[in-house]
Each structure stands twice: as structure tokens, then as C-alpha cells.
Design a protein around this motif. Sequence first.
Motif, PDB file in Angstrom:
ATOM      1  N   GLY A   1     -11.056   0.568  40.953  1.00  0.00           N
ATOM      2  CA  GLY A   1     -12.256   0.906  41.706  1.00  0.00           C
ATOM      3  C   GLY A   1     -11.931   1.531  43.048  1.00  0.00           C
ATOM      4  O   GLY A   1     -12.513   2.555  43.438  1.00  0.00           O
TER       5      GLY A   1
ATOM      6  N   ALA B   1     -25.485   7.269  36.759  1.00  0.00           N
ATOM      7  CA  ALA B   1     -24.526   6.182  36.585  1.00  0.00           C
ATOM      8  C   ALA B   1     -25.004   4.879  37.203  1.00  0.00           C
ATOM      9  O   ALA B   1     -24.811   3.798  36.644  1.00  0.00           O
ATOM     10  CB  ALA B   1     -23.184   6.594  37.193  1.00  0.00           C
ATOM     11  N   SER B   2     -25.632   4.954  38.371  1.00  0.00           N
ATOM     12  CA  SER B   2     -26.094   3.741  39.039  1.00  0.00           C
ATOM     13  C   SER B   2     -27.135   3.004  38.204  1.00  0.00           C
ATOM     14  O   SER B   2     -27.091   1.780  38.067  1.00  0.00           O
ATOM     15  CB  SER B   2     -26.688   4.086  40.412  1.00  0.00           C
ATOM     16  OG  SER B   2     -25.735   4.733  41.216  1.00  0.00           O
TER      17      SER B   2
ATOM     18  N   TRP C   1     -19.652  -0.624  43.104  1.00  0.00           N
ATOM     19  CA  TRP C   1     -20.008   0.036  41.842  1.00  0.00           C
ATOM     20  C   TRP C   1     -18.754   0.486  41.101  1.00  0.00           C
ATOM     21  O   TRP C   1     -18.650   0.334  39.876  1.00  0.00           O
ATOM     22  CB  TRP C   1     -20.877   1.255  42.127  1.00  0.00           C
ATOM     23  CG  TRP C   1     -22.347   1.070  42.253  1.00  0.00           C
ATOM     24  CD1 TRP C   1     -23.197   1.888  42.935  1.00  0.00           C
ATOM     25  CD2 TRP C   1     -23.194   0.068  41.686  1.00  0.00           C
ATOM     26  NE1 TRP C   1     -24.490   1.444  42.838  1.00  0.00           N
ATOM     27  CE2 TRP C   1     -24.512   0.335  42.081  1.00  0.00           C
ATOM     28  CE3 TRP C   1     -22.951  -1.047  40.889  1.00  0.00           C
ATOM     29  CZ2 TRP C   1     -25.597  -0.451  41.701  1.00  0.00           C
ATOM     30  CZ3 TRP C   1     -24.022  -1.842  40.512  1.00  0.00           C
ATOM     31  CH2 TRP C   1     -25.320  -1.547  40.909  1.00  0.00           C
ATOM     32  N   ALA C   2     -17.810   1.091  41.840  1.00  0.00           N
ATOM     33  CA  ALA C   2     -16.599   1.609  41.199  1.00  0.00           C
ATOM     34  C   ALA C   2     -15.792   0.486  40.558  1.00  0.00           C
ATOM     35  O   ALA C   2     -15.269   0.635  39.447  1.00  0.00           O
ATOM     36  CB  ALA C   2     -15.743   2.369  42.227  1.00  0.00           C
TER      37      ALA C   2
ATOM     38  N   ASP D   1     -18.217  11.743  40.848  1.00  0.00           N
ATOM     39  CA  ASP D   1     -18.893  10.443  40.908  1.00  0.00           C
ATOM     40  C   ASP D   1     -17.836   9.356  40.725  1.00  0.00           C
ATOM     41  O   ASP D   1     -17.189   9.279  39.673  1.00  0.00           O
ATOM     42  CB  ASP D   1     -19.957  10.365  39.808  1.00  0.00           C
ATOM     43  CG  ASP D   1     -20.861   9.152  39.962  1.00  0.00           C
ATOM     44  OD1 ASP D   1     -20.323   8.055  40.169  1.00  0.00           O
ATOM     45  OD2 ASP D   1     -22.092   9.315  39.870  1.00  0.00           O
ATOM     46  N   SER D   2     -17.657   8.525  41.743  1.00  0.00           N
ATOM     47  CA  SER D   2     -16.609   7.500  41.679  1.00  0.00           C
ATOM     48  C   SER D   2     -16.841   6.519  40.536  1.00  0.00           C
ATOM     49  O   SER D   2     -15.891   5.952  39.994  1.00  0.00           O
ATOM     50  CB  SER D   2     -16.516   6.744  43.012  1.00  0.00           C
ATOM     51  OG  SER D   2     -17.758   6.185  43.374  1.00  0.00           O
ATOM     52  N   LEU D   3     -18.100   6.322  40.138  1.00  0.00           N
ATOM     53  CA  LEU D   3     -18.396   5.412  39.026  1.00  0.00           C
ATOM     54  C   LEU D   3     -17.850   5.969  37.724  1.00  0.00           C
ATOM     55  O   LEU D   3     -17.220   5.257  36.935  1.00  0.00           O
ATOM     56  CB  LEU D   3     -19.908   5.185  38.901  1.00  0.00           C
ATOM     57  CG  LEU D   3     -20.547   4.167  39.839  1.00  0.00           C
ATOM     58  CD1 LEU D   3     -20.580   4.699  41.274  1.00  0.00           C
ATOM     59  CD2 LEU D   3     -21.947   3.816  39.392  1.00  0.00           C
TER      60      LEU D   3
ATOM     61  N   TYR E   1     -12.735   5.395  44.320  1.00  0.00           N
ATOM     62  CA  TYR E   1     -13.498   5.674  45.537  1.00  0.00           C
ATOM     63  C   TYR E   1     -12.724   6.612  46.458  1.00  0.00           C
ATOM     64  O   TYR E   1     -13.275   7.591  46.978  1.00  0.00           O
ATOM     65  CB  TYR E   1     -13.815   4.367  46.270  1.00  0.00           C
ATOM     66  CG  TYR E   1     -14.408   4.604  47.643  1.00  0.00           C
ATOM     67  CD1 TYR E   1     -15.730   5.014  47.789  1.00  0.00           C
ATOM     68  CD2 TYR E   1     -13.629   4.448  48.792  1.00  0.00           C
ATOM     69  CE1 TYR E   1     -16.268   5.251  49.043  1.00  0.00           C
ATOM     70  CE2 TYR E   1     -14.163   4.681  50.043  1.00  0.00           C
ATOM     71  CZ  TYR E   1     -15.481   5.085  50.162  1.00  0.00           C
ATOM     72  OH  TYR E   1     -16.003   5.335  51.406  1.00  0.00           O
TER      73      TYR E   1
ATOM     74  N   MET F   1     -17.615  -0.562  37.360  1.00  0.00           N
ATOM     75  CA  MET F   1     -17.451   0.412  36.282  1.00  0.00           C
ATOM     76  C   MET F   1     -16.010   0.470  35.789  1.00  0.00           C
ATOM     77  O   MET F   1     -15.757   0.767  34.621  1.00  0.00           O
ATOM     78  CB  MET F   1     -17.910   1.793  36.751  1.00  0.00           C
ATOM     79  CG  MET F   1     -19.405   1.887  37.042  1.00  0.00           C
ATOM     80  SD  MET F   1     -20.452   1.427  35.638  1.00  0.00           S
ATOM     81  CE  MET F   1     -20.244   2.859  34.598  1.00  0.00           C
TER      82      MET F   1
ATOM     83  N   ASP G   1     -20.427   1.965  47.158  1.00  0.00           N
ATOM     84  CA  ASP G   1     -19.634   2.815  46.263  1.00  0.00           C
ATOM     85  C   ASP G   1     -18.427   2.074  45.695  1.00  0.00           C
ATOM     86  O   ASP G   1     -18.099   2.207  44.512  1.00  0.00           O
ATOM     87  CB  ASP G   1     -19.168   4.078  47.007  1.00  0.00           C
ATOM     88  CG  ASP G   1     -20.313   5.028  47.315  1.00  0.00           C
ATOM     89  OD1 ASP G   1     -21.398   4.860  46.719  1.00  0.00           O
ATOM     90  OD2 ASP G   1     -20.125   5.933  48.147  1.00  0.00           O
TER      91      ASP G   1
ATOM     92  N   ALA H   1     -25.467   1.316  35.308  1.00  0.00           N
ATOM     93  CA  ALA H   1     -24.730   0.124  35.741  1.00  0.00           C
ATOM     94  C   ALA H   1     -25.671  -1.048  35.988  1.00  0.00           C
ATOM     95  O   ALA H   1     -25.380  -2.189  35.609  1.00  0.00           O
ATOM     96  CB  ALA H   1     -23.944   0.432  37.012  1.00  0.00           C
TER      97      ALA H   1
END
Length: 330
Positions: free
Chosen positions: A23, A138-139, A282-283, A39-41, A27, A286, A279, A142
Motif C-alpha cells: 500500500g 475504485a473507492s 485505501w491502498a 490510481d494508487s488503489l 501511494y 486494496m 489514500d 472498496a
Amino acid sequence: MNNKYFTLFKTGWLGLLLACAVGFISYFLKELIKSPLVDSLLVAMILGIIIRTAISNNKKLIPGFVLAPLVFIPIGVIFYGAVNLNFVKIAQIDAKFIILLLAIILVYIGVILGLGKFLKQRKQVTYLVATGSAICGASAIAITAPTVEADPDDVSTSLISVFVVASFGLFILLPFLNSLLGMSEQIFALFSGMTLQFTGFVKVAAGELTKEMSSLALSVKAARYIGLLFVIPYFASLIKKKIHIPWFLWAFLGTGLLFSFLPKMIINSLMPILKPTLDILWAMAMAGIGLNADIKALISDNGLKALLMAFCGFIAAVLTFFIGIAVIGA
């Protein structure tokens, strides 16, 4: 600590650390490249899938991979409300545009749900594709995943399908239609904000517009986040066959309301901390999902169906936008 979480941590803390590391790397890659398209996710999930493919079924790591989304998604949802859910800004959007946006969201969801049923797609994949397409990429996927009991393969299949269609929209369809129709800046701002799936993609699409029109595009996109307050309980209730509102959805609403009305000086001082924290959370979540996923799922029958559903939903949303613009005379 919940016994389930404690057991997973005790047996798989090394896997949790690996998910955190992936993650963080994702990021910082995004920060290094500095492109809204990265997108970091998505990066975290893809890196996770690659690592999982390389290490296969390592029993010491897998419990930690499972724990990562369980821990980081609920916390991330709280930060997500603070960063993205600005009711004051949304209230400033013209009512006729809000009505059109609502119509587009309903069309997105209706078309994808209908196709999912027709194609006999897994319900979880259908709900994730619908939410990711209609709300915020993506958000949204998630946040929705744990509430509909989606497994990592469902998440990876849905996210990549939505990303592929969003890329088609940004790089091919939007420029083509803009050139063909000669849209005004306002129409193009509304078009990108109401139909594109990822906020980063909206930023790119509206990048050459005036500051006012670029702000309009992002405000319209932000208004779509409110849809999470309705679609998540709806899909979760369908899965559980009873009315179900996840606790963290109340936290999402609460932080959104709080940060909508806090003094601007306080918000401006907190955002440089909240945004990167969100961020990273979330990363890491994911990354855990990717580390649990099976790469075969991406090219499976369900994967192809998900791509078709995402594409048809997008085309229906685009048609709805132009019909709506003709009706309201914007």
C-alpha cells in the motif's frame, strides 16, 4: 480486539505487514508520477495480484492478507467522508443538473443490474460494477465490497472492468464526441463529471477548461458520492435478505456533515493530513484484496461479463446525458 481479528493477526501479522508495504509503495508511486490517471488503489491491487501469483498459497501470509481489508476499509470510509462529502458545495449545483445526475446514476445502476441478471453474473460482481460505475470508481468498490460479502476475485474483476471502460471513455469517446458535437465548456464539464467513473479521470478531462468549469466538473462528480448512502444499504440488504445499514456508513455521513460546516481555515489545515492518510489506508486495503485474488478470475467468464456490463452501463449513461441536456436546454 474482536476474536476473529486477533486470530488473523496472531497467525498472519507478516501478511498484514506485506499488505501495508504494498500500500505504501503504491501511494508513493502515485506521488512520484504525479498523474491523476495513476490510481494508487488500482496500482496496489495489481501489485498484490502479482505478488500473490508469485508466492502462491503461503499459509503464514494469507491470514494477514484477509485482515488488511477488514481493518483498513472501515477506517478509510470515515476519512473518505471527511475528504469528499461536502454538502455545502453540492448544494450550490443547479437543481436541474442534480436531477439529470440522479437520472444518470439510476440508468447506470438499472442497466448493469439488468445485464447482470440476464448474464447470470455473480450478484457481488454485479453490485460492485454498478457502484463503481455510477458513483466513484475504485473507492466505491472498496467501500461496497465488505457490505455485499464480495471476495477478492469479485473486487479485482469489477475494478479492472470499470477501469478499462473508464479509460475508453476518457481517451476515446469523450474527445471524439467533443470534437464531433463542439460542446461548450459547461456541457463538457457536466458530461465528464456525470459520466466518468474515476475522479482522477474527471480532473484530466476538465484539465484544459477554465477554473470555474473545472470546479463544476469536480463538484458534480463529488455529488455522486452521496449515492453511496443509498446504494450500499440497498445492495447489502439484497445480499443479507434483510434491511442492513453498515455502521461505518453512519460514520461516513457524520464526518461528511462535520467537514462540510467546519470553518474553512480548519479544513484547509487538516486536508494535507487527511487526504494522504485516506489514500494510504485505501491502498493498503486494496493491496490486501489483490494479495487474496486469483489472476485467473480476471480472464474468466465472469470477467468478460463484468466488462460487458460496465461498457453497456457507460454507453447508456452517455445517451441519458445527451437526452437530458436536450430536455433541460442547458
